[in-house]
Design a protein around this motif. Structure first.
Motif, PDB file in Angstrom:
ATOM      1  N   UNK A 280       0.980  -1.198  -0.071  1.00  0.00           N
ATOM      2  CA  UNK A 280      -0.044  -0.008  -0.102  1.00  0.00           C
ATOM      3  C   UNK A 280       0.908   1.355   0.066  1.00  0.00           C
ATOM      4  N   UNK A 281       1.763   1.461   0.715  1.00  0.00           N
ATOM      5  CA  UNK A 281       2.822   2.391   0.949  1.00  0.00           C
ATOM      6  C   UNK A 281       3.457   2.703  -0.511  1.00  0.00           C
ATOM      7  N   UNK A 282       3.764   1.606  -1.215  1.00  0.00           N
ATOM      8  CA  UNK A 282       4.528   1.836  -2.630  1.00  0.00           C
ATOM      9  C   UNK A 282       3.408   2.173  -3.573  1.00  0.00           C
ATOM     10  N   UNK A 283       2.335   1.657  -3.645  1.00  0.00           N
ATOM     11  CA  UNK A 283       1.357   2.004  -4.687  1.00  0.00           C
ATOM     12  C   UNK A 283       0.731   3.463  -4.481  1.00  0.00           C
TER      13      UNK A 283
ATOM     14  N   UNK B 296       8.046  -1.266  -4.339  1.00  0.00           N
ATOM     15  CA  UNK B 296       8.653   0.188  -3.386  1.00  0.00           C
ATOM     16  C   UNK B 296       9.856   0.752  -4.124  1.00  0.00           C
ATOM     17  N   UNK B 297      10.462  -0.378  -4.707  1.00  0.00           N
ATOM     18  CA  UNK B 297      11.678   0.369  -5.362  1.00  0.00           C
ATOM     19  C   UNK B 297      11.642   1.235  -6.352  1.00  0.00           C
TER      20      UNK B 297
ATOM     21  N   UNK C 128      16.552   2.938  -3.178  1.00  0.00           N
ATOM     22  CA  UNK C 128      16.166   2.422  -4.180  1.00  0.00           C
ATOM     23  C   UNK C 128      17.210   1.402  -4.683  1.00  0.00           C
ATOM     24  N   UNK C 129      18.327   2.136  -4.777  1.00  0.00           N
ATOM     25  CA  UNK C 129      19.498   1.199  -5.314  1.00  0.00           C
ATOM     26  C   UNK C 129      19.711   0.028  -4.113  1.00  0.00           C
ATOM     27  N   UNK C 130      19.766   0.387  -2.961  1.00  0.00           N
ATOM     28  CA  UNK C 130      20.232  -0.443  -1.793  1.00  0.00           C
ATOM     29  C   UNK C 130      19.207  -1.793  -1.945  1.00  0.00           C
ATOM     30  N   UNK C 131      18.048  -1.371  -2.094  1.00  0.00           N
ATOM     31  CA  UNK C 131      16.951  -2.442  -2.134  1.00  0.00           C
ATOM     32  C   UNK C 131      17.212  -3.308  -3.435  1.00  0.00           C
TER      33      UNK C 131
ATOM     34  N   UNK D 221       9.336  -6.562  -9.857  1.00  0.00           N
ATOM     35  CA  UNK D 221      10.850  -6.354  -9.552  1.00  0.00           C
ATOM     36  C   UNK D 221      11.625  -5.728 -10.959  1.00  0.00           C
ATOM     37  N   UNK D 222      11.187  -6.190 -12.304  1.00  0.00           N
ATOM     38  CA  UNK D 222      11.628  -5.747 -13.374  1.00  0.00           C
ATOM     39  C   UNK D 222      10.940  -4.202 -13.587  1.00  0.00           C
TER      40      UNK D 222
END
Length: 709
Positions: A275-278, A440-441, A460-463, A499-500
């Protein structure tokens, strides 16, 4: 702490399974030994599916699975199997389909009775321990099924066979009617949403109300395409109402799962990563489309909450926070929402008199509590913080200017939040899931692109790097879950597609070629493992995954978008970034396969409509070519390309001194013909496969963007 019971779930990694490790029920995980026991002892299987932050899962555990008498019945007459739906979404999808077909509805906890060969014959969701609310008691259900198994086993087995066969036929090959993929389909999606829109409070339907972020995202795109002001108005009304309501955590940031009422005041308090991502993404898009600072603030608060409370030091993002928690450190009983609700008296002891008066007026705090919808009496005397009166109304009431009221409220929120953090926190589900991390990324990468804050790009990069390092096996396959040092469970279509999606957004944020390369490699793997070559579309599970009752293709865009919907958008974006015509053809085949669904119930497939909107065009490919991207003119061009809402656009950067330029040109060969002109940063803009004249002028580039599709 000693426990009177410990079962084999104590050896699992799933937080949900570990929650049940001290039940008197002799639980098995979904494993061969459980099915061998069922066959050897000729017992039916009781399959219970849930997740660690599920409120009603906790209720059923406390009422039934911790009950010695009920546990004895389960252990004696059944083989009880417990599954975490977030670890095994494939099992959840299959058996949720079963229960929905049998009962007309579904949810969690999911309760299914199976024959020893895993074929379902009876199911439901939550069962109370004794009959109430029109539902049979769980113990009565168990004894009834046991009796039927003893006296009518052949009829039960035949029923299980019939149910399985019917669902296999439904999910099998079908005749695909060719449809005309055109903008009229998008109109159907819009009209379906508009018919269900709540013009008074925003959102869709009555109650409960869910955020439906991808529906709002589609409406933004629809309004952009057709210059339809009502589409944007629906988005703005809904986003504003949600962010002002109790469904939004006014102190700590982030959204709760859904609103139990029509007015967004009383939430179900769990917080999910997806939900946080969307929602962060749609608030960012709304900011980009309107430049309204309110949407920017909400997006930033969501992302800051995730970084503070759901971010693993290793780089990935945790899954969820529970709705339930203890009222006090010495308490024993967890209750829903107690971490977030407030008695008025407590607020007044923390804040000064002026702060309390203004805070209570603005947020609708009342002496006897303010929950207008509280069927179980959980919030008696407590207040859910929501915006009841605007800053301007509060300023007028207290004869102050709005800026002063805003400052007072901001200080009051800081004081209350400091006290709130001393309360017992809700349970954190700390497993890291590739699919939800992908979403989330994408949001953190987009936030960096639009807001320019480097910490968002770093997150984003770390994840992404964490997933590439820890959740890719020796064969290059994505795994689904990481927890407590272990990566396990082969990925589903959602892991690959989401992920893509995140990798594409990350490349378009920092232009590091390795993320583009991985997006392409994983897309080829996704097609190899999940694509249905005869008919089109992606199966939920890979071709070599565990054999279940049937192999599904999911397209419904529910709480999260479907793997097929996101994969379709991935294929289209990568096709435009690389010139790969096969990706474009695969996306077209996917739309054709699901065409009947798009026409029958359009509002259920809004993420797929967003992908179709991109595929139909008009669309745009932008390339910024420079010796170095740090060049001020190149930076000005990048900033201009991100300043306006251009949803059907891909963005690439070619830099002469990039060590990976050769790799980039291999991915996107057309970039060979798009170097910097005259040694100066150059913008190339192509629209609908027709390229404009390249320009070295940032101002001319801005004009090209304004005159485009």
């Amino acid at each position: 702490m000693t426990h009177p019971h410990t079962n084999r779930l104590i050896h699992e990694k799933s937080p949900y399974l570990l929650q049940h490790a001290h039940n008197p029920v002799d639980w098995y995980s979904w494993a061969a030994e459980a099915f061998a026991k069922a066959k050897k002892e000729d017992k039916p299987i009781f399959l219970s599916i849930g997740y660690s932050t599920c409120h009603w899962c906790h209720v059923m555990e406390h009422e039934s699975f911790e009950n010695e008498e009920i546990a004895q019945v389960l252990n004696e007459h059944f083989v009880p199997v417990k599954v975490d739906r977030e670890e095994r979404p494939d099992l959840d999808n299959v058996y949720m389909t079963v229960v929905t077909a049998l009962t007309g509805s579904g949810g969690w906890p999911l309760s299914v009775f199976l024959s020893p060969d895993k074929k379902p014959f009876y199911g439901g969701t939550y069962f109370p321990p004794q009959a109430r609310w029109g539902a049979p008691g769980f113990k009565d259900v168990l004894l009834s099924i046991h009796n039927s198994w003893q006296t009518q086993k052949q009829e039960i087995l035949k029923s299980g066979e019939a149910i399985t066969q019917a669902l296999q036929e439904r999910s099998g090959a079908r005749r695909v009617e060719k449809i005309d993929l055109n903008a009229q389909l998008l109109r159907g999606g819009y009209q379906d949403l508009a018919a269900n829109y709540d013009p008074r409070y925003g959102g869709f339907g009555e109650s409960p109300k869910f955020p439906m972020g991808h529906s709002l995202s589609f409406l933004l795109r629809y309004g952009n395409r057709f210059a339809e002001p009502q589409a944007l108005a629906m988005v703005e009304k809904t986003l504003t109402a949600m962010a002002q309501g109790g469904m939004y955590d006014q102190l700590g940031g982030g959204f709760h799962r859904y609103s139990t009422d029509r007015i967004w005041q009383v939430p179900h308090f769990e917080k999910m990563l997806y939900d946080q991502a969307i929602l962060a993404k749609i608030y960012l898009e709304a900011y980009q489309a309107t430049r309204d600072e309110f949407y920017r603030r909400i997006a930033a608060e969501i992302l800051d909450y995730v970084l503070r409370d759901m971010h693993s030091p290793a780089g990935g993002f945790f899954s969820a926070e529970d709705a339930d928690s203890l009222e006090s450190a010495g308490g024993t009983e967890k209750k829903e929402g107690v971490f977030y609700v407030w008695p008025e008296s407590e607020i007044r002891t923390i804040l000064s008199s002026e702060e309390a008066d203004i805070f209570c007026a603005h947020f609708g705090i009342e002496k006897n509590g303010n929950a207008q919808f509280d069927p179980h009496g959980e919030f008696a005397g407590k207040n859910i913080i929501f915006v009841a009166h605007s800053l301007e109304e509060a300023a007028q009431k207290f004869q102050k200017v709005p800026a002063d009221v805003e400052w007072i409220i901001r200080q009051a929120k800081k004081k209350l939040y400091a006290v709130q953090t001393q309360r017992p926190r809700p349970h954190l589900d700390d497993k890291i899931l590739v699919d939800w991390n992908g979403l989330m990324i994408a949001s953190f990468a987009t936030a960096y692109s639009l807001l320019g804050e480097k910490r968002y790009l770093t997150a984003a990069q770390q994840a992404a790097d964490f997933i590439l390092q820890k959740l890719v096996n020796r064969e290059g396959r994505l795994l689904h879950r990481f927890r407590d040092g272990e990566a396990a469970i082969l990925g589903t279509i959602e892991d690959y597609a989401f992920f893509i999606h995140g990798l594409i957004d990350l490349y378009q944020a920092n232009f590091e070629v390795k993320y583009f390369q991985e997006a392409m490699r994983l897309t080829e793997e996704m097609l190899r493992l999940f694509w249905d070559e005869p008919q089109g579309g992606f199966f939920f599970t890979a071709l070599d995954s565990e054999t279940l009752l049937f192999r599904q293709k999911e397209v419904y865009d529910g709480a999260i978008p479907s793997g097929n919907s996101v994969a379709a958008l991935d294929l289209i974006r990568l096709a435009r970034m690389t010139g790969n015509g096969d990706f474009e053809a695969k996306a077209a085949a996917l739309f054709q396969f699901f065409g009947a669904e798009l026409m029958q119930r359009p509002s259920a497939y809004t993420q797929l409509f967003s992908a179709l909107n991109f595929a139909l065009g008009p669309s745009r490919e932008i390339v910024i070519a420079a010796d170095r991207l740090e060049d001020p003119a190149a930076q000005e061009m990048l900033k201009a390309s991100r300043a306006v809402f251009l949803p059907n656009t891909v963005l690439l950067a070619r830099t002469t001194h990039d060590k990976k330029l050769a790799d980039l040109l291999q991915l996107a060969p057309f970039l060979k013909e798009q170097p910097p002109m005259n040694g100066q940063p150059t913008a190339y803009v192509c629209e609908n496969h027709v390229c404009r004249l390249p320009t070295n002028s940032p101002e001319q580039f801005k004009k090209l963007l304004q005159s485009g599709p």
